[in-house]
Design a protein around this motif. Structure first.
Motif, PDB file in Angstrom:
ATOM      1  N   GLY A  52       0.632  -1.165   0.083  1.00 40.22           N
ATOM      2  CA  GLY A  52      -0.204  -0.003   0.129  1.00 40.22           C
ATOM      3  C   GLY A  52       0.736   1.198   0.077  1.00 40.22           C
ATOM      4  N   HIS A  53      -0.024   2.249   0.642  1.00 37.52           N
ATOM      5  CA  HIS A  53       0.451   3.785   0.592  1.00 37.52           C
ATOM      6  C   HIS A  53       1.672   4.075   1.452  1.00 37.52           C
ATOM      7  CE1 HIS A  53      -0.097   7.902   0.761  1.00 37.52           C
ATOM      8  NE2 HIS A  53      -0.339   8.003   2.014  1.00 37.52           N
ATOM      9  N   PRO A  54       2.425   4.509   0.956  1.00 37.32           N
ATOM     10  CA  PRO A  54       3.828   4.765   1.840  1.00 37.32           C
ATOM     11  C   PRO A  54       3.422   6.030   2.809  1.00 37.32           C
ATOM     12  CG  PRO A  54       4.404   5.733  -0.059  1.00 37.32           C
ATOM     13  CD  PRO A  54       2.981   4.994  -0.279  1.00 37.32           C
ATOM     14  N   GLY A  55       3.446   6.003   3.989  1.00 35.42           N
ATOM     15  CA  GLY A  55       3.290   7.054   4.820  1.00 35.42           C
ATOM     16  C   GLY A  55       3.726   6.632   6.306  1.00 35.42           C
ATOM     17  N   LYS A 294     -11.643  -6.455   0.003  1.00 38.87           N
ATOM     18  CA  LYS A 294     -11.110  -5.791  -1.076  1.00 38.87           C
ATOM     19  C   LYS A 294     -11.413  -4.374  -1.224  1.00 38.87           C
ATOM     20  CE  LYS A 294     -10.807  -9.878  -4.114  1.00 38.87           C
ATOM     21  NZ  LYS A 294     -11.208 -10.543  -5.351  1.00 38.87           N
ATOM     22  N   PHE A 295     -12.153  -3.741  -0.424  1.00 38.37           N
ATOM     23  CA  PHE A 295     -12.425  -2.342  -0.381  1.00 38.37           C
ATOM     24  C   PHE A 295     -12.855  -1.870   1.023  1.00 38.37           C
ATOM     25  CE2 PHE A 295     -13.142  -3.735  -4.909  1.00 38.37           C
ATOM     26  CZ  PHE A 295     -12.562  -2.988  -5.486  1.00 38.37           C
ATOM     27  N   LEU A 296     -12.315  -0.777   1.345  1.00 39.26           N
ATOM     28  CA  LEU A 296     -12.958  -0.079   2.536  1.00 39.26           C
ATOM     29  C   LEU A 296     -13.824   1.183   2.033  1.00 39.26           C
ATOM     30  CD1 LEU A 296     -12.878   1.043   5.606  1.00 39.26           C
ATOM     31  CD2 LEU A 296     -10.829   2.341   4.845  1.00 39.26           C
ATOM     32  N   HIS A 313     -20.227   8.477  -1.809  1.00 37.15           N
ATOM     33  CA  HIS A 313     -19.809   7.123  -1.372  1.00 37.15           C
ATOM     34  C   HIS A 313     -18.577   6.866  -1.930  1.00 37.15           C
ATOM     35  CE1 HIS A 313     -20.609   2.611  -1.635  1.00 37.15           C
ATOM     36  NE2 HIS A 313     -19.663   2.894  -0.807  1.00 37.15           N
ATOM     37  N   TRP A 314     -17.445   6.798  -1.184  1.00 37.86           N
ATOM     38  CA  TRP A 314     -16.210   6.494  -1.679  1.00 37.86           C
ATOM     39  C   TRP A 314     -15.723   5.076  -1.253  1.00 37.86           C
ATOM     40  CZ3 TRP A 314     -15.499  11.877   0.724  1.00 37.86           C
ATOM     41  CH2 TRP A 314     -15.207  12.832  -0.356  1.00 37.86           C
ATOM     42  N   ALA A 315     -14.682   4.640  -1.850  1.00 37.41           N
ATOM     43  CA  ALA A 315     -14.065   3.168  -1.678  1.00 37.41           C
ATOM     44  C   ALA A 315     -12.586   3.415  -1.740  1.00 37.41           C
ATOM     45  CB  ALA A 315     -14.793   2.263  -2.468  1.00 37.41           C
ATOM     46  N   LEU A 316     -11.892   2.534  -1.132  1.00 39.33           N
ATOM     47  CA  LEU A 316     -10.381   2.450  -1.184  1.00 39.33           C
ATOM     48  C   LEU A 316     -10.069   0.959  -1.203  1.00 39.33           C
ATOM     49  CD1 LEU A 316      -7.536   3.850  -0.731  1.00 39.33           C
ATOM     50  CD2 LEU A 316      -7.725   3.164   1.877  1.00 39.33           C
ATOM     51  N   PRO A 317      -9.212   0.688  -2.313  1.00 42.75           N
ATOM     52  CA  PRO A 317      -9.049  -0.843  -2.623  1.00 42.75           C
ATOM     53  C   PRO A 317      -7.906  -1.251  -1.477  1.00 42.75           C
ATOM     54  CG  PRO A 317      -8.619   0.690  -4.565  1.00 42.75           C
ATOM     55  CD  PRO A 317      -8.829   1.436  -3.403  1.00 42.75           C
ATOM     56  N   VAL A 325      -3.869  -0.994  -1.338  1.00 42.90           N
ATOM     57  CA  VAL A 325      -3.187  -1.407  -2.620  1.00 42.90           C
ATOM     58  C   VAL A 325      -2.052  -0.189  -2.990  1.00 42.90           C
ATOM     59  CG1 VAL A 325      -3.256  -1.837  -5.025  1.00 42.90           C
ATOM     60  CG2 VAL A 325      -5.132  -3.104  -3.381  1.00 42.90           C
ATOM     61  N   ARG A 326      -1.095  -0.757  -3.420  1.00 45.74           N
ATOM     62  CA  ARG A 326       0.034   0.233  -3.597  1.00 45.74           C
ATOM     63  C   ARG A 326      -0.405   1.232  -4.731  1.00 45.74           C
ATOM     64  NH1 ARG A 326       5.533  -0.091  -4.035  1.00 45.74           N
ATOM     65  NH2 ARG A 326       5.554  -2.421  -3.644  1.00 45.74           N
ATOM     66  N   ASN A 327      -0.273   2.659  -4.152  1.00 43.04           N
ATOM     67  CA  ASN A 327      -0.703   3.639  -5.086  1.00 43.04           C
ATOM     68  C   ASN A 327      -2.098   3.831  -4.922  1.00 43.04           C
ATOM     69  OD1 ASN A 327       2.058   4.544  -5.740  1.00 43.04           O
ATOM     70  ND2 ASN A 327       2.123   3.020  -7.634  1.00 43.04           N
ATOM     71  N   ALA A 328      -2.983   3.304  -4.189  1.00 44.39           N
ATOM     72  CA  ALA A 328      -4.210   3.183  -4.303  1.00 44.39           C
ATOM     73  C   ALA A 328      -4.670   4.565  -3.851  1.00 44.39           C
ATOM     74  CB  ALA A 328      -4.906   2.237  -3.152  1.00 44.39           C
TER      75      ALA A 328
END
Length: 899
Positions: A52-55, A294-296, A313-317, A325-328
């Motif tokens: 996933g996302h670097p942070g 698979k989704f938040l 209504h949003w979703a995040l992979p 997921v990387r660069n999601a």
């Protein structure tokens, strides 16, 4: 003797050997320490970059405050740009989502069976397939107040010392996420609302065990009003994730943050991992993880100003480990048809593959940067609760949200008190807030039948009870810290009592109620229509020589209790199609009982509509019955009618009480079809009126004329010209309401309507002002320019009719301003001559419904309009029909003639 080829090293003294051993041990220790540190850093970096996302990663063992921070690489600029794109797309596709993506009903279909609790007739329309359940909830036994120690078992303690009782930390309006029998409770207010808690608590509903401080929230994370969800990692079921999305960063009504975090719980360690920021701040949205992990998802909530709801209504992979997921990045899945709300309940029924959003509210006070005193800054707010219930498939992302049967009352702050009962395919809601006040009501929603039933009320009403079922589902539990009457927290009070050697009164601090659940076999679906009812002796006589009928011979209030017969509905629809207006005088009822606002909504719903319009599509600026859960009803009132509290706390759209001594909805004389100026499917199909309060001296009238005859009585050349014209309108880009002449756009005003209501002022100055208004709107992007046909085909009969709003129109497309107003005035003068107008003088109890594709109407205030009270309840909501140009054959024109 032979000699050896290798040399034997000399022996070292004991001191030298000891020094080298110590040096070697020290070097090994340093290498081991460095390796360990590098291993930790590499492992934690892998946690971020593998899926996933670097942070930032914060490692927080339970009950410690040691943290390890890695720098973030995501920029604020990128997130802001993404948010702008998403919001622009969401605004532009709002109508398409609400109307075009939803199944259209066949002509002649009704919403369902209206009832007192469900005047729109939604109950039963969203019934789900029976998953094979063997029982459902019938009733609740008596609520009994439990002793707190009975809930919280003793933990291990040192020998010779008494066992300690782990009790929950103080929480009010916290965020909660459920996974199986575990409930995470994150942050929240202390009970004076001037302070917050950063604790993340864990409750095991099966064992009753509390972990009052599993960990604490990251320093920059929201402390209240987060969206919360929990799930197990797909590649490691022993790993649990708690996701916290956006929210408010301080107490009271302070500002929010887009920061989102994930708490990874693995064995006996917890890790905070920062997720991609949400594109825009949300207060108290709904959050959940899809069944496949698979989704938040995050839906609804209040926007950055903390007051206005948002529909996105949003979703995040998510990857197999639960990391993004990387660069999601967050993306828009859908828009909520009710426009969004905050502080809703959320329930997931996996057997039905459905997720439900229950109730909610809008109208929180706007966010402030610095809190002085919550009671002074934040409590003076309307907080309009909603009864709406939305549902959506869990696994089918292409299917949109849809409205289910509404709650029996408008409810908010039910996030913790909404619990799904998967075994029975039901959802239970306990207490909550009904606007500004708490309520003690309890209800259960049957997803198989799509209906609500009220259960035994809880003795002590509170917002956000923590509700759960005992193992086996035999008892329903509700736990809550009581509201505190002063600005001193419970914790301070108990510390003071402890210093004085007094026992802490936990039984008074915590309210834990418990009620036995009584079950029954699932009943068959039974029609709610009255049986063996005698057919009413309905009599219809002309209202005007050209249109409309007076209906007598039936008690409308009685017929709507609970629902009219299908035969009566069919007959009323037939009369409406042929005459355009149905008038039910108050003297024709046998009991002379007025219909209620809920019955007026039910009556309106009997007639054909393409959609069941959600409140987000309603015209703004009205005085509506929000607190009754009936935003479909708006009030037409003069200054004498709106005094203290005429209709149980009617509210404006911003959630504040309607302004006293004001005029709502009847201040102008201008002919129109309701909402003809709004684009898409926002125009009204039918408008229903009920005279709730009218004094005899009131001069307020409503005038009607036939829009069918307005076209049919034109000459052939005028018909030909009118048939090819489109009317121009300007609308607000957010609400899609037309700009009224008295409103300004960048300091520029529209031209006003002539006194007879047939057109606008026709002079050069007015034309130049209009051109300037259009130019300014185009430059600043503060309006939507659209057109609709001047002559439309009736949605049911296909008969041609004039369809216009004289006050809101800006002329005809292709004609200059002067030509437009001259032609419109000519058409309208013919339609509104004295002999072609019906003038209705209202009496208390009158009910009238008009077809907006067959008639035009206008308010007729009179000189002494405000001297005597006049209060009309009106149902005027979008019908979903997009006006269509009338076919040539219906206009009496041939294809060879110009059109």
């Amino acid at each position: 003797m032979g000699s050896h080829s290798s040399r034997v090293p000399p022996r070292k003294c004991g001191a030298q050997r000891h020094h080298e051993q110590r040096s070697s041990v020290w070097k090994l220790a340093v290498v081991a320490a460095i390796s360990a540190l590098l291993g930790v850093l590499v492992a934690q970096h892998a946690v971020l970059t593998q899926h996933g996302h670097p942070g930032r990663v914060v490692v927080v063992p339970p009950h410690t405050t040691r943290v390890l921070t890695l720098p973030t690489t995501t920029t604020t600029t990128t997130r802001t740009t993404t948010a702008a794109i998403i919001n622009e797309a969401a605004t532009s596709t709002f109508l398409a989502t609400v109307f075009r993506n939803r199944p259209r009903k066949e002509v002649g279909a009704t919403h369902g069976t209206p009832t007192k609790l469900d005047p729109s007739g939604r109950t039963g329309l969203r019934a789900a397939a029976d998953p094979g359940r063997t029982r459902r909830i019938k009733s609740l036994g008596e609520w009994k107040l439990q002793k707190v120690p009975a809930l919280l078992p003793a933990t291990s303690s040192r020998p010779g010392q008494p066992a300690k009782q782990p009790r929950p930390g103080e929480f009010c309006e916290s965020s909660a996420a459920r996974i199986e029998d575990l409930v995470f409770i994150a942050g929240g207010f202390l009970c004076d609302f001037n302070r917050v808690t950063r604790a993340v608590q864990l409750f095991n509903a099966s064992s009753g065990e509390w972990t009052p401080e599993l960990t604490t929230l990251p320093e920059t994370a929201a402390t209240t009003h987060q969206g919360a969800a929990a799930a197990r990692a797909r590649n490691n079921p022993t790993t649990i994730w708690l996701y916290l999305v956006s929210g408010q960063i301080g107490p009271g009504c302070t500002v929010g943050t887009t920061e989102s975090w994930g708490l990874l719980v693995r064995k006996r360690k917890v890790f905070w991992i920062q997720l991609p920021d949400l594109p825009e701040v949300r207060y108290a949205p709904s959050s959940w993880v899809s069944p496949d992990g698979k989704f938040l998802h995050v839906a609804g909530g209040a926007g950055p100003n903390r007051r206005d709801p948002r529909p996105e209504h949003w979703a995040l992979p998510l990857g197999p480990s639960g990391h993004p997921v990387r660069n999601a990045a967050w993306f828009v899945v859908d828009l909520l048809p009710d426009g969004g709300a905050d502080s809703c309940g959320l329930a997931i029924l996996p057997a039905l593959d459905l997720v439900y959003r229950v109730g909610g509210q809008h109208g929180h006070p706007t966010a402030v940067n610095r809190l002085v005193d919550n009671n002074l800054q934040c409590q003076d707010s309307p907080e309009v609760a909603r009864p709406a219930v939305l549902r959506r498939p869990l696994s089918k992302s292409h299917q949109p949200w849809e409205l289910a049967a509404p709650m029996p009352w408008p409810a908010s702050h039910v996030g913790l008190s909404t619990v799904a009962v998967p075994e029975t395919s039901e959802v239970v809601v306990v207490s909550g807030k009904e606007g500004k006040n708490t309520t003690d009501r309890v209800a259960v929603y049957d997803a198989v039948l799509d209906e609500w039933r009220e259960l035994r009320r809880i003795p002590f009403g509170q917002p956000d009870y923590l509700v759960w079922l005992d193992p086996g589902g035999d008892y329903l539990n509700a736990l809550k810290f009581r509201w505190h009457p002063t600005n001193t927290t419970l914790r301070d009070d108990y510390a003071s009592l402890s210093k004085r050697g007094r026992r802490v009164p936990w039984d008074r601090a915590l309210a834990h109620y418990r009620a036995k659940i009584n079950y029954q076999e699932p009943p068959p679906i039974i029609s709610k229509t009255k049986k063996n009812r005698a057919r009413p002796a309905l009599v219809a006589r002309p209202l005007h020589r050209d249109f409309g009928v007076v209906v007598s011979g039936l008690d409308l209030a009685a017929e709507l209790d609970p629902a009219p017969s299908p035969e009566l509905v069919s007959r009323l629809r037939d009369l409406m199609d042929r005459h355009g207006i149905l008038y039910f005088p108050t003297t024709t009822t046998t009991t002379k009982r007025q219909i209620s606002p809920a019955q007026l909504v039910a009556f309106h719903a009997l007639f054909d509509h393409d959609i069941d319009a959600p409140p987000s599509t309603f015209h703004r600026g009205m005085c509506r019955l929000w607190r009754l859960g009936l935003p479909q009803v708006n009030l037409l009132a003069n200054k004498a009618a709106l005094t203290d509290d005429p209709m149980h706390g009617a509210l404006a759209d911003d959630g504040r009480p309607c302004v006293k001594n004001s005029v709502y909805g009847m201040e102008a004389f201008a002919w129109h079809a309701d909402e003809a100026s709004r684009p898409g499917g926002l125009s009204t199909r039918y408008t229903a009126f009920h005279a709730a309060a009218v004094e005899n001296a009131s001069q307020g009238e409503t005038h009607f004329t036939s829009s069918h005859l307005a076209f049919e009585r034109l000459g052939r050349d005028q018909k030909r010209r009118a048939a090819k014209l489109d009317v121009r309108y300007l609308s607000n880009p957010k609400s899609l309401d037309a700009f009224v002449p008295s409103l300004e756009v960048a300091g520029k005003r529209d031209a006003f309507v002539l006194p007879d209501g047939t057109s606008k002022i026709d002079d050069d100055a007015a034309g130049r002002a209009l051109d300037d208004l259009l130019s300014t709107c185009t430059q600043i992007g503060n309006c939507v320019h659209h057109t609709t046909p001047f002559v439309v085909a009736h949605p049911r009969t296909k008969r041609p009719a004039i369809h216009v709003d004289v006050k809101q129109q800006l002329g005809f497309d292709g004609l200059n301003y002067s030509e437009s107003q001259a032609f419109l005035r000519d058409v309208m003068l013919r339609a509104t001559s004295e002999d072609r107008v019906y003038k209705h003088r209202w009496r208390v109890g009158d009910v009238l419904i008009a077809d907006d594709y067959a008639t035009l109407h206008t308010a007729a205030p009179g000189e002494a309009f405000n001297d005597a009270a006049r209060l009309i309840e009106r149902v005027c909501v979008p019908g979903g029909h997009i006006p269509q140009r009338a076919p040539l054959a219906d206009l009496g024109l041939t294809s060879q003639e110009p059109y």
